[in-house]
Scaffold this motif. Structure first.
Motif, mmCIF file in Angstrom:
data_model
loop_
_atom_site.group_PDB
_atom_site.id
_atom_site.type_symbol
_atom_site.label_atom_id
_atom_site.label_comp_id
_atom_site.label_asym_id
_atom_site.label_seq_id
_atom_site.Cartn_x
_atom_site.Cartn_y
_atom_site.Cartn_z
ATOM 1 N N MET A 72 67.230 119.307 7.326
ATOM 2 C CA MET A 72 67.869 120.303 8.203
ATOM 3 C C MET A 72 66.827 121.335 8.605
ATOM 4 S SD MET A 72 71.046 122.802 7.293
ATOM 5 C CE MET A 72 71.573 124.067 8.441
ATOM 6 N N PRO A 73 66.719 121.641 9.889
ATOM 7 C CA PRO A 73 65.720 122.625 10.325
ATOM 8 C C PRO A 73 65.966 123.991 9.708
ATOM 9 C CG PRO A 73 66.583 121.385 12.167
ATOM 10 C CD PRO A 73 67.456 121.061 11.001
ATOM 11 N N LEU A 74 64.862 124.724 9.406
ATOM 12 C CA LEU A 74 64.948 126.062 8.821
ATOM 13 C C LEU A 74 64.661 127.102 9.886
ATOM 14 C CD1 LEU A 74 65.163 127.890 6.322
ATOM 15 C CD2 LEU A 74 62.695 127.653 6.055
ATOM 16 N N HIS A 75 65.536 128.105 10.042
ATOM 17 C CA HIS A 75 65.340 129.201 11.004
ATOM 18 C C HIS A 75 65.047 130.468 10.224
ATOM 19 C CE1 HIS A 75 66.834 126.969 14.544
ATOM 20 N NE2 HIS A 75 67.577 126.339 13.632
ATOM 21 N N PHE A 76 63.847 131.048 10.474
ATOM 22 C CA PHE A 76 63.456 132.266 9.774
ATOM 23 C C PHE A 76 64.120 133.471 10.419
ATOM 24 C CE2 PHE A 76 60.531 130.384 6.971
ATOM 25 C CZ PHE A 76 59.866 129.382 7.640
ATOM 26 N N HIS A 77 64.503 134.450 9.597
ATOM 27 C CA HIS A 77 65.087 135.692 10.115
ATOM 28 C C HIS A 77 64.025 136.726 10.461
ATOM 29 C CE1 HIS A 77 69.158 134.362 9.221
ATOM 30 N NE2 HIS A 77 68.693 133.918 8.061
ATOM 31 N N GLN A 78 62.768 136.399 10.216
ATOM 32 C CA GLN A 78 61.637 137.245 10.559
ATOM 33 C C GLN A 78 60.611 136.359 11.217
ATOM 34 O OE1 GLN A 78 60.394 139.355 7.070
ATOM 35 N NE2 GLN A 78 59.626 141.047 8.215
ATOM 36 N N PRO A 79 59.736 136.874 12.063
ATOM 37 C CA PRO A 79 58.693 136.030 12.647
ATOM 38 C C PRO A 79 57.908 135.321 11.550
ATOM 39 C CG PRO A 79 58.707 138.158 13.717
ATOM 40 C CD PRO A 79 59.642 138.261 12.549
ATOM 41 N N ALA A 80 57.624 134.077 11.743
ATOM 42 C CA ALA A 80 56.939 133.276 10.730
ATOM 43 C C ALA A 80 55.460 133.589 10.703
ATOM 44 C CB ALA A 80 57.162 131.796 11.002
ATOM 45 N N GLN A 105 56.619 127.474 0.704
ATOM 46 C CA GLN A 105 57.223 126.924 -0.501
ATOM 47 C C GLN A 105 58.503 127.646 -0.851
ATOM 48 O OE1 GLN A 105 54.705 127.154 -3.947
ATOM 49 N NE2 GLN A 105 55.841 125.569 -5.055
ATOM 50 N N GLY A 106 58.503 128.966 -0.722
ATOM 51 C CA GLY A 106 59.713 129.719 -1.012
ATOM 52 C C GLY A 106 60.838 129.414 -0.043
ATOM 53 N N ALA A 107 60.509 128.917 1.144
ATOM 54 C CA ALA A 107 61.526 128.566 2.126
ATOM 55 C C ALA A 107 61.907 127.089 2.060
ATOM 56 C CB ALA A 107 61.015 128.891 3.523
ATOM 57 N N GLY A 108 61.367 126.369 1.062
ATOM 58 C CA GLY A 108 61.759 124.978 0.893
ATOM 59 C C GLY A 108 60.832 123.974 1.534
ATOM 60 N N PHE A 109 59.621 124.383 1.889
ATOM 61 C CA PHE A 109 58.675 123.478 2.546
ATOM 62 C C PHE A 109 57.441 123.287 1.674
ATOM 63 C CE2 PHE A 109 61.178 124.989 6.047
ATOM 64 C CZ PHE A 109 61.272 123.909 6.916
#
Length: 414
Positions: free
Chosen positions: A1-9, A94-98
């Motif tokens: 499932m694609p991950l959408h960051f709530h802050q600029p990556a 890594q903290g975001a699951g990647f």
């Protein structure tokens, strides 16, 4: 499932514990010393380029010396450098699951600046201009399959106070501290499972900068600079870091003239010839007078003779040796800028300095040399030719003929 960051990556720094905050990259200070950075940029010049610069400097003027004040413009080009924090990028993913399979960075960029300024004296100047550091970027490949690209573009304006330390007539060191107004534009792009919500944040912010450099005066109007500067930067999400610019450039000064003695050395005071056998004695020659520009002998407002002025007085003293004199009168004059008491004291000290130099160089007894100061009571400039009372560069230059030292020689016999 694609991950959408709530802050600029991506960002310049970290605002939370490592591995828990969004994906970031950070521009940190280059750890090299100033000397290593200057050596690096000089090594980047080709041998032909270095030889051409050195040859031009030797041919143009081996004794070039600029005036102590005035307007100037210039420009520098070089390399801007940032350290991208790959470990923090990896931890954020890594903290975001990647997982991160690889990261590539672009840390070095072409940077340049253009500037203009005013030098108040040989030790201090103010300078302002525009700078452009280029674009720094990274690319991370992730698992699940995807990529994250981040970049930062930086440009802006600055105002600096510059302190100069003259080493020789041509070479000086300088340091700078200044205020910048920088436009930082971040850009983030994700593919596959990575999708930043805000791909193009930007921010404009005031900050500080520091710098060190060296300057060589090729001609009175043209100088060569080499310097290293550190710019403190805020990115678009409120984090901070440093970018360094190592550069070389040219500086052009307006209104420069070769510094020369206003009057040439006079001919011998009296002709050296055998006395005629006639009983009629040769009358003493009339008094002879020579005027030296005070600006050629002294720095503005000072009474210490400069090396170039000492050489001129020594040449004059060589003409006096071997002759007999009644009196040598030395009269110091100032312009009208400043109080009467200050100018009278300055003109007296300048006359005494010239007297001391003539005694040492010519061997004339000090008792035969009179030295006096007369303030600005006998100007050369005509009334109304130099309006104003404030000590502006324009008025100082206009009143230059009034600042002088007159030497009158009264001889008894050749």
């Amino acid at each position: 499932m694609p991950l959408h960051f709530h802050q600029p990556a991506g960002s310049l720094g970290s605002s939370g514990p490592a591995g828990l905050s969004p994906v970031r990259y950070r521009l940190l200070a280059v750890r090299d010393s100033a000397s290593m950075l200057l050596e690096k940029i000089l090594k980047s010049l080709t041998n032909a380029g270095k030889n051409a610069l050195l040859g031009f400097a030797v041919i143009a003027s081996p004794c070039a010396m600029a005036q102590d004040s005035g307007w100037y413009v210039g420009g520098n080009v070089g390399e801007s450098h940032a350290r991208i924090d790959d470990a923090r990028i990896t931890g954020g993913l890594q903290g975001a699951g990647f997982g991160t399979t690889s990261i590539s960075d672009d840390r070095n960029e072409f940077g340049f600046k253009v500037f203009g300024g005013y030098q108040f004296n040989r030790y201090f100047a103010l300078e302002g201009g525009y700078f452009n550091m280029g674009k720094f970027s990274f690319k991370a490949n992730t698992v699940p399959a995807g990529t994250l690209d981040g970049s930062l573009k930086l440009q802006g304006g600055d105002v600096d106070a510059i302190g100069l330390l003259p080493i020789t007539k041509q070479f000086s060191l300088f340091g700078r501290v200044g205020l910048t107004y920088a436009d930082a534009t971040d850009s983030f792009n994700g593919t596959g499972a990575v999708h930043p919500l805000d791909p193009s944040p930007s921010k404009r912010e005031f900050n500080y900068k520091l710098g060190l450099g060296a300057q060589y005066q090729i001609t009175p109007s043209l100088a060569l600079r080499a310097e290293v500067e550190r710019y403190r930067i805020d990115d678009a999400v409120g984090n901070k870091g440093d970018i360094d610019l190592v550069s070389v450039g040219l500086l052009y000064r307006f209104g420069q003239k070769a510094q020369t003695i206003a009057a040439p050395a006079p001919e011998p005071v009296g002709p050296v010839a055998e006395a005629p056998e006639s009983v009629v004695e040769t009358p003493p020659p009339p008094p002879q007078q020579l005027t030296f520009s005070a600006d050629s002998l002294f720095d503005f407002g000072q009474a210490t003779i400069k090396p170039a002025g000492r050489e001129a007085l020594d040449r004059f003293a060589a003409q006096l040796r071997g002759n007999s004199f009644d009196t040598v009168r030395v009269t110091g004059h100032t312009d009208r800028i400043g109080s009467h008491a200050y100018n009278l004291d300055l003109s007296q000290r300048r006359a005494e300095a010239v007297k001391a130099e003539l005694v040492e160089s010519s061997g004339i007894p000090a008792s035969k040399i009179e030295a006096r100061g007369v303030d600005g009571a006998d100007p050369v400039t005509t009334p109304g030719a130099c309006p104003g009372n404030r000590a502006t560069p324009k008025l100082i230059a206009c009143l230059q003929p009034d600042r002088r030292v007159e030497v009158e020689v009264v001889a008894t016999r050749p």
